[in-house]
Design a protein around this motif. Structure first.
Motif, PDB file in Angstrom:
ATOM      1  N   ARG A 180       0.977  -1.407  -0.088  1.00  0.00           N
ATOM      2  CA  ARG A 180      -0.287  -0.554  -0.093  1.00  0.00           C
ATOM      3  C   ARG A 180       0.874   1.588   0.079  1.00  0.00           C
ATOM      4  NH1 ARG A 180      -5.193  -1.143   3.397  1.00  0.00           N
ATOM      5  NH2 ARG A 180      -5.477  -3.415   2.211  1.00  0.00           N
ATOM      6  N   GLN A 208       2.679   1.541  -3.568  1.00  0.00           N
ATOM      7  CA  GLN A 208       1.156   2.184  -4.365  1.00  0.00           C
ATOM      8  C   GLN A 208       1.306   3.635  -4.338  1.00  0.00           C
ATOM      9  OE1 GLN A 208      -2.347  -0.481  -4.035  1.00  0.00           O
ATOM     10  NE2 GLN A 208      -3.220   1.062  -6.064  1.00  0.00           N
ATOM     11  N   ASN A 253       1.455   6.594  -7.156  1.00  0.00           N
ATOM     12  CA  ASN A 253      -0.165   7.829  -7.403  1.00  0.00           C
ATOM     13  C   ASN A 253       1.153   9.064  -6.750  1.00  0.00           C
ATOM     14  OD1 ASN A 253      -0.688   5.709  -8.610  1.00  0.00           O
ATOM     15  ND2 ASN A 253      -2.315   5.749  -6.337  1.00  0.00           N
ATOM     16  N   ASN A 288       1.889   5.496 -14.612  1.00  0.00           N
ATOM     17  CA  ASN A 288       2.360   4.105 -14.187  1.00  0.00           C
ATOM     18  C   ASN A 288       2.272   3.186 -14.027  1.00  0.00           C
ATOM     19  OD1 ASN A 288       0.310   4.335 -12.131  1.00  0.00           O
ATOM     20  ND2 ASN A 288       1.175   4.931 -10.510  1.00  0.00           N
ATOM     21  N   ALA A 289       2.669   2.498 -13.224  1.00  0.00           N
ATOM     22  CA  ALA A 289       1.584   0.656 -13.776  1.00  0.00           C
ATOM     23  C   ALA A 289       0.384   0.858 -13.322  1.00  0.00           C
ATOM     24  CB  ALA A 289       2.744  -0.316 -12.719  1.00  0.00           C
ATOM     25  N   ARG A 290      -0.206   1.733 -12.166  1.00  0.00           N
ATOM     26  CA  ARG A 290      -1.758   1.161 -12.235  1.00  0.00           C
ATOM     27  C   ARG A 290      -2.867   2.324 -12.607  1.00  0.00           C
ATOM     28  NH1 ARG A 290      -2.491  -2.249  -6.987  1.00  0.00           N
ATOM     29  NH2 ARG A 290       0.260  -3.460  -6.821  1.00  0.00           N
ATOM     30  N   ARG A 291      -2.038   3.369 -12.668  1.00  0.00           N
ATOM     31  CA  ARG A 291      -3.106   4.831 -13.527  1.00  0.00           C
ATOM     32  C   ARG A 291      -2.408   5.758 -14.019  1.00  0.00           C
ATOM     33  NH1 ARG A 291      -3.891   9.160  -8.684  1.00  0.00           N
ATOM     34  NH2 ARG A 291      -4.963  10.562  -9.886  1.00  0.00           N
ATOM     35  N   SER A 292      -3.766   6.366 -14.494  1.00  0.00           N
ATOM     36  CA  SER A 292      -3.044   7.398 -16.407  1.00  0.00           C
ATOM     37  C   SER A 292      -3.827   8.567 -15.251  1.00  0.00           C
ATOM     38  CB  SER A 292      -2.999   6.706 -16.842  1.00  0.00           C
ATOM     39  OG  SER A 292      -5.018   7.199 -17.308  1.00  0.00           O
TER      40      SER A 292
END
Length: 153
Positions: free
Chosen positions: A38, A41, A45, A136-140
């Motif tokens: 967490r 992440q 972010n 990034n790996a999880r979000r734009s």
């Protein structure tokens, strides 16, 4: 009456047993194992947010430089290299590498009227509307430049 000094039994002395210490270490390890992903992440972010803020600020800077110098200004994005360059109008040119730390993000897309150049006329107004999408790996995050000169995330 003479008092004798009694030795206290080691079981009555304050302290922790080895079992209690091991139990605390196991609980701490489990909590750390839960928290680390967490934290990673949240950190990723935060870097993406900072990179998006930087692009927005530099688009506004390019517009301001063009208006201040009454000369066209450009911001050229190199999607493959993960960087962009603001030209030298009314100040020093500089390059920002978003794929390296402290940002560590990449461009998903860059499109300003079919080019990768955000151009501003001598009045500081964009020549073409367009957008930049950072990922990034999880979000734009998509950053939009409008012909009115407004920049939105």
């Amino acid at each position: 009456m003479m008092r004798t000094h009694r030795q206290q039994n080691s079981a009555n002395q304050p302290g922790f047993t080895l079992v209690e210490l091991v139990l605390v270490m196991v609980i701490t390890g489990v909590l750390a194992a839960i928290a680390m992903p967490r934290f990673a992440q949240a950190s990723a972010n935060q870097r993406l947010e900072a990179a998006a803020d930087r692009v927005v600020a530099d688009l506004k800077l390019a517009s301001t430089r063009a208006r201040a110098a009454s000369a066209p200004a450009t911001m050229t994005f190199d999607r493959d290299a993960g960087k962009y360059q603001l030209d030298a109008v009314a100040g020093n040119a500089f390059t920002v590498e978003l794929d390296e730390m402290p940002y560590g993000v990449t461009f998903e897309s860059v499109d300003f009227g079919g080019t990768t150049v955000a151009a501003f006329n001598a009045y500081g107004m964009p020549v073409n509307a367009g957008s930049v999408t950072l990922v990034n790996a999880r979000r734009s995050i998509k950053i939009q430049l409008f012909t009115s000169g407004e920049v939105k995330r």
